[in-house]
Scaffold this active site. Structure first.
Site, short mmCIF file in Angstrom:
data_model
loop_
_atom_site.label_atom_id
_atom_site.label_comp_id
_atom_site.label_asym_id
_atom_site.label_seq_id
_atom_site.Cartn_x
_atom_site.Cartn_y
_atom_site.Cartn_z
CE LYS A 1 54.11 33.49 31.44
NZ LYS A 1 55.36 34.18 31.87
CE1 TYR B 1 23.01 46.61 39.14
CE2 TYR B 1 24.61 45.66 37.60
CZ TYR B 1 23.56 45.51 38.51
OH TYR B 1 23.09 44.26 38.77
#
Ligand code: PLP
Length: 393
Positions: free
Chosen positions: A65, A287
């Protein structure tokens, strides 16, 4: 024209000759992306083969999956089929439809089942939806009858996870068995359930769920039974039943957290160095200036970020590696880059264009998961689409 760059085709040919390896497309393309992801298909096959003797005679299916946990179901599944795997699980019908193109002959089951209206797609592509409840059962029974399809179906019981499946009260199971016996076109091929706490071997939920499955056996005497995924295989023989369904262990994730990992590593992720610089003490880094240099620091900027699936929670916690030397992530993970401290690396050992490990021998999938405050499964399935991918056979 002052300062204009000559980009004529002839001039570009010369540039390619000077800067790239013209004989190797992959060397050329690796220089154009921020990271390269190496996926060892041979290691996946070795892991599959290693699980077989551990499953005490049970068949070993493969869970592919989420695009084989991000590694490429179209590459992984055919290798496993060639190694003898004949049963595959996906989560969604659309995944099954895509997988059918790569696996013309294998059995493909859909764990989430078919949504109302998706039954015909399952029939056309020969997918077996796992039937998780009465409405799904009745819709599948009707669709198969109309289509003239006769054959086995897969039933899931909820033995204690409250996620998928029929209630496992024996009266319900008996009612379902009787209902199936009344159809003249369906049999029960697989009875499955899923363990909620398999990664915690001492959890009493494990034997309780196993005992619930054992109690269902006489009600579906002809069906194959399946309970164990990767971790469940390591709980011992009484959990193996007829079919086991590993996913993560095939891809190198440790099946028993906290214990030595018996699986081969499958994934290596390297990131390219964009720039190396020295900053003075006190410099704010990245940042928000979430980190500040305590003294002069040599920093390398690497060209992968959270847009590549690198968890932002690695801000100030993650690592790149120069062989065995840890290069800590400094400040925040940005969208397309991170900054690591290379002060401890020998001068010149980290240079523009070099590749450094983010997932590799020094720190595997599970280690990165721990640093990020998550699990290896999430690190794997988040691996981004911008990497150059190399598959080793
Ligand atoms: C995902 C899944 C598996 C595979 O689990 P792993 O822990 O990756 O081995 C098996 N069965 C079901 C029902 C699943 O959802």
């Amino acid at each position: 024209m002052d300062g204009a760059v000559d980009l004529s085709p002839r001039r570009l040919d010369i540039l390619v000759d000077e800067t790239g390896d013209e004989d190797s497309d992959s060397a050329w393309s690796e220089a154009t992306c921020g990271g390269r992801l190496t996926i060892d298909l041979g290691a996946i096959v070795r892991n599959y083969r290693a699980l077989t003797p551990r499953a005490s005679g049970a068949r070993v299916a493969a869970v592919v999956k989420a695009d084989a946990y991000g590694l490429g179901a179209g590459r992984v599944a055919p290798m496993l089929a060639a190694a003898g795997c004949d049963t595959f699980f996906v989560a969604q019908v659309q995944e099954g439809i895509a997988l059918r193109r790569d696996l013309p002959m294998s059995r493909i089951l859909v764990l989430n089942g078919a949504a109302p209206g998706a039954e015909a797609a399952c029939l056309v592509h020969r997918l077996e939806p796992v039937l998780n409840g009465w409405s799904a059962f009745e819709a599948w029974s009707r669709a198969t009858r109309i289509a003239g399809f006769r054959g086995p179906c897969a039933i899931q019981f909820d033995t204690g996870m409250a996620r998928f499946g029929f209630g496992f009260a024996l009266a319900d199971a008996g009612r379902l068995a009787a209902r199936i016996a009344r159809t003249d076109h369906m049999t029960v091929g697989l009875v499955m359930s899923h363990l909620a706490c398999a990664d915690t071997p001492e959890d009493p939920t494990n034997p309780a769920q196993r005992d619930a499955m054992t109690a269902l056996r006489p009600i579906f005497p002809a069906a194959a039974f399946s309970l164990a995924a990767s971790s469940g295989i390591f709980l011992g023989q009484s959990y193996h039943l007829d079919l086991v369904r590993p996913g993560a262990a095939l891809y190198g994730v440790a099946p028993v957290p906290g214990e030595a990992n018996p699986m081969c590593p499958v994934v290596r992720l390297e990131s390219q160095v964009v720039q190396v610089r020295t900053v003075p003490g006190g410099a704010g880094i990245g940042y928000g200036h979430a980190a500040r240099a305590p003294g002069p620091m040599r920093l390398a900027t690497l060209a992968v970020g959270y847009a590549d699936g690198l968890p932002r929670s690695l801000s100030g916690r993650g690592s790149a590696w120069l062989d065995g030397l840890r290069l800590p992530v400094v400040g925040r993970v940005s969208m397309d880059s991170i900054v690591v401290d290379v002060s401890r690396a020998p001068e010149g050992a980290v240079a523009h264009g070099d590749f450094l490990d983010l997932i590799g021998p020094a720190n595997g999938i599970d280690g990165v998961g721990r640093e990020a405050g998550t699990i290896g499964y999430e690190v794997l399935t988040s691996l981004g689409r911008r990497y150059v991918r190399r598959y080793l056979a």
